[in-house]
Design a protein around this motif. Sequence first.
Motif, mmCIF file in Angstrom:
data_model
loop_
_atom_site.group_PDB
_atom_site.id
_atom_site.type_symbol
_atom_site.label_atom_id
_atom_site.label_comp_id
_atom_site.label_asym_id
_atom_site.label_seq_id
_atom_site.Cartn_x
_atom_site.Cartn_y
_atom_site.Cartn_z
ATOM 1 N N GLY A 8 0.774 -1.235 0.000
ATOM 2 C CA GLY A 8 0.000 0.000 0.000
ATOM 3 C C GLY A 8 0.803 1.283 0.000
ATOM 4 O O GLY A 8 0.222 2.372 -0.074
ATOM 5 N N LEU A 9 2.133 1.196 0.069
ATOM 6 C CA LEU A 9 2.953 2.402 0.093
ATOM 7 C C LEU A 9 3.202 2.923 -1.323
ATOM 8 O O LEU A 9 3.305 2.133 -2.268
ATOM 9 C CB LEU A 9 4.297 2.128 0.776
ATOM 10 C CG LEU A 9 4.255 1.792 2.263
ATOM 11 C CD1 LEU A 9 5.675 1.560 2.781
ATOM 12 C CD2 LEU A 9 3.589 2.900 3.054
ATOM 13 N N PRO A 10 3.333 4.235 -1.506
ATOM 14 C CA PRO A 10 3.652 4.786 -2.838
ATOM 15 C C PRO A 10 5.105 4.490 -3.201
ATOM 16 O O PRO A 10 6.027 4.898 -2.502
ATOM 17 C CB PRO A 10 3.416 6.288 -2.663
ATOM 18 C CG PRO A 10 3.611 6.541 -1.201
ATOM 19 C CD PRO A 10 3.138 5.297 -0.502
ATOM 20 N N LEU A 11 5.316 3.760 -4.297
ATOM 21 C CA LEU A 11 6.650 3.284 -4.658
ATOM 22 C C LEU A 11 7.099 3.846 -5.996
ATOM 23 O O LEU A 11 6.305 4.011 -6.925
ATOM 24 C CB LEU A 11 6.672 1.752 -4.726
ATOM 25 C CG LEU A 11 6.438 0.983 -3.433
ATOM 26 C CD1 LEU A 11 6.475 -0.512 -3.708
ATOM 27 C CD2 LEU A 11 7.469 1.348 -2.384
ATOM 28 N N LEU A 12 8.402 4.099 -6.068
ATOM 29 C CA LEU A 12 9.065 4.412 -7.330
ATOM 30 C C LEU A 12 9.945 3.217 -7.661
ATOM 31 O O LEU A 12 10.771 2.799 -6.832
ATOM 32 C CB LEU A 12 9.918 5.675 -7.214
ATOM 33 C CG LEU A 12 9.180 7.006 -7.004
ATOM 34 C CD1 LEU A 12 8.835 7.211 -5.528
ATOM 35 C CD2 LEU A 12 10.050 8.175 -7.472
ATOM 36 N N TYR A 19 19.089 9.265 -9.687
ATOM 37 C CA TYR A 19 19.215 10.606 -9.134
ATOM 38 C C TYR A 19 17.885 11.354 -9.166
ATOM 39 O O TYR A 19 17.458 11.942 -8.166
ATOM 40 C CB TYR A 19 20.276 11.416 -9.885
ATOM 41 C CG TYR A 19 20.368 12.839 -9.387
ATOM 42 C CD1 TYR A 19 20.995 13.131 -8.177
ATOM 43 C CD2 TYR A 19 19.790 13.884 -10.097
ATOM 44 C CE1 TYR A 19 21.057 14.432 -7.701
ATOM 45 C CE2 TYR A 19 19.842 15.186 -9.631
ATOM 46 C CZ TYR A 19 20.479 15.454 -8.435
ATOM 47 O OH TYR A 19 20.526 16.745 -7.967
ATOM 48 N N SER A 20 17.205 11.333 -10.313
ATOM 49 C CA SER A 20 15.915 12.023 -10.409
ATOM 50 C C SER A 20 14.896 11.413 -9.457
ATOM 51 O O SER A 20 14.102 12.129 -8.832
ATOM 52 C CB SER A 20 15.390 11.968 -11.844
ATOM 53 O OG SER A 20 16.243 12.685 -12.716
ATOM 54 N N ALA A 21 14.922 10.082 -9.332
ATOM 55 C CA ALA A 21 14.001 9.421 -8.409
ATOM 56 C C ALA A 21 14.272 9.847 -6.968
ATOM 57 O O ALA A 21 13.341 10.015 -6.168
ATOM 58 C CB ALA A 21 14.118 7.908 -8.541
ATOM 59 N N SER A 22 15.542 10.050 -6.615
ATOM 60 C CA SER A 22 15.871 10.459 -5.245
ATOM 61 C C SER A 22 15.315 11.842 -4.934
ATOM 62 O O SER A 22 14.911 12.118 -3.795
ATOM 63 C CB SER A 22 17.383 10.433 -5.032
ATOM 64 O OG SER A 22 18.029 11.494 -5.727
ATOM 65 N N ILE A 23 15.296 12.732 -5.924
ATOM 66 C CA ILE A 23 14.707 14.051 -5.720
ATOM 67 C C ILE A 23 13.207 13.926 -5.468
ATOM 68 O O ILE A 23 12.636 14.607 -4.601
ATOM 69 C CB ILE A 23 14.955 14.952 -6.944
ATOM 70 C CG1 ILE A 23 16.454 15.162 -7.160
ATOM 71 C CG2 ILE A 23 14.242 16.296 -6.784
ATOM 72 C CD1 ILE A 23 17.162 15.856 -6.028
ATOM 73 N N MET A 24 12.564 13.017 -6.205
ATOM 74 C CA MET A 24 11.131 12.804 -6.006
ATOM 75 C C MET A 24 10.849 12.229 -4.621
ATOM 76 O O MET A 24 9.872 12.597 -3.967
ATOM 77 C CB MET A 24 10.584 11.895 -7.099
ATOM 78 C CG MET A 24 10.740 12.462 -8.498
ATOM 79 S SD MET A 24 10.047 11.412 -9.801
ATOM 80 C CE MET A 24 8.310 11.780 -9.612
ATOM 81 N N VAL A 25 11.720 11.334 -4.154
ATOM 82 C CA VAL A 25 11.582 10.804 -2.800
ATOM 83 C C VAL A 25 11.757 11.926 -1.783
ATOM 84 O O VAL A 25 10.979 12.051 -0.817
ATOM 85 C CB VAL A 25 12.607 9.687 -2.551
ATOM 86 C CG1 VAL A 25 12.610 9.273 -1.073
ATOM 87 C CG2 VAL A 25 12.309 8.477 -3.431
ATOM 88 N N GLU A 26 12.762 12.757 -1.983
ATOM 89 C CA GLU A 26 13.024 13.867 -1.067
ATOM 90 C C GLU A 26 11.832 14.819 -0.991
ATOM 91 O O GLU A 26 11.532 15.381 0.067
ATOM 92 C CB GLU A 26 14.263 14.624 -1.523
ATOM 93 C CG GLU A 26 14.724 15.701 -0.563
ATOM 94 C CD GLU A 26 16.023 16.343 -1.004
ATOM 95 O OE1 GLU A 26 16.257 17.510 -0.629
ATOM 96 O OE2 GLU A 26 16.806 15.675 -1.721
ATOM 97 N N GLY A 36 8.800 13.967 -1.162
ATOM 98 C CA GLY A 36 7.646 13.307 -0.577
ATOM 99 C C GLY A 36 6.798 12.494 -1.521
ATOM 100 O O GLY A 36 5.654 12.144 -1.208
ATOM 101 N N MET A 37 7.353 12.152 -2.690
ATOM 102 C CA MET A 37 6.589 11.390 -3.678
ATOM 103 C C MET A 37 6.341 9.954 -3.222
ATOM 104 O O MET A 37 5.335 9.346 -3.566
ATOM 105 C CB MET A 37 7.347 11.395 -5.009
ATOM 106 C CG MET A 37 6.599 10.776 -6.158
ATOM 107 S SD MET A 37 5.312 11.868 -6.771
ATOM 108 C CE MET A 37 4.747 10.927 -8.197
#
Length: 313
Positions: free
Chosen positions: A189-193, A225-232, A234-235
Amino acid sequence: MELRTLRYFLAVAQAKTISAAAEALHVTQPTLSRQMQELEEELGKTLFLRGKRSITLTEEGTFFRKRAQEVVSLLEKTTAELRAPDELLSGDIHIGGGETDAIRLIARAARRMRQDHPHVTFHIFSGNAEDVMEKIDRDLVDFGLFIEPVDLSGYEFFRLPVKDRWGVLMRKDAPLAARPSVAPADLRGLPLLVSRQNMVNNEVAGWLGETHDALQVVATYNLLYSASIMVEEGMGYALCLDRIIRLPEDGPLCFRPLHPAMEVGLNVAWKKQQLFSKPARVFLDYLKASLWGGPVAEGASAAGTPQDDPATA
């Protein structure tokens, strides 16, 4: 079709106007326009959409630009190799690979080679396995660094003496950050990249088991790298390999490994029956010496078969 025509086409595609491209190429606008018209006639395709102020590429033009860039790059690479002085080891080495901390092993061998042969230049391309394989097949890179699982049956390769581990990149204030590791049920159920590379997704799916059907994938990524920005921002949480993104102690992100642990091997591969340039052939010798010890013989062959190496897959 002449190479000059390809260069003209690429200049127009980049400048997006005939006038700007003609100025950069030091040719007249009528000459350049005529060359592009003749190119379209030769191909039987419309490559450009000509607007009042700018030129854009059609779908066929976009495809042709990719192939033209590959042809020009390959010719430049080959020319540089042939022009290298016989008495001096110089030239270019092209390496492609996925994002992995194992690039350090490549870097150590490259640094050692550069100390002995300062006229050698390295070119690094980052991409997924399909991208790197395509460049190897087209002779645009000499070697590929591949993260398992990957089908290398059509290539010569050897396995590196290291492994990467999978885990989850998350914000430090995320609930899962309080745990030492992440289990399949924790991701329900968690939002995943997630990586969009199919074979990697299949491997992760096997680890997740029944939980896989309950995943909430909010985004896919190619490079982390781009995914890490999205995680940062709150994505969500990113499924990824460890040690790709630097995580300072005072930074906002942290990494938690998967449990049960999921580790993957890494391989260096090249085309079967590849005719290496001298710098590429010598670099392979440096890489093997760096990984498993032993002397570096500058004239050594790029050596036969993967079975010659102690860590061969």
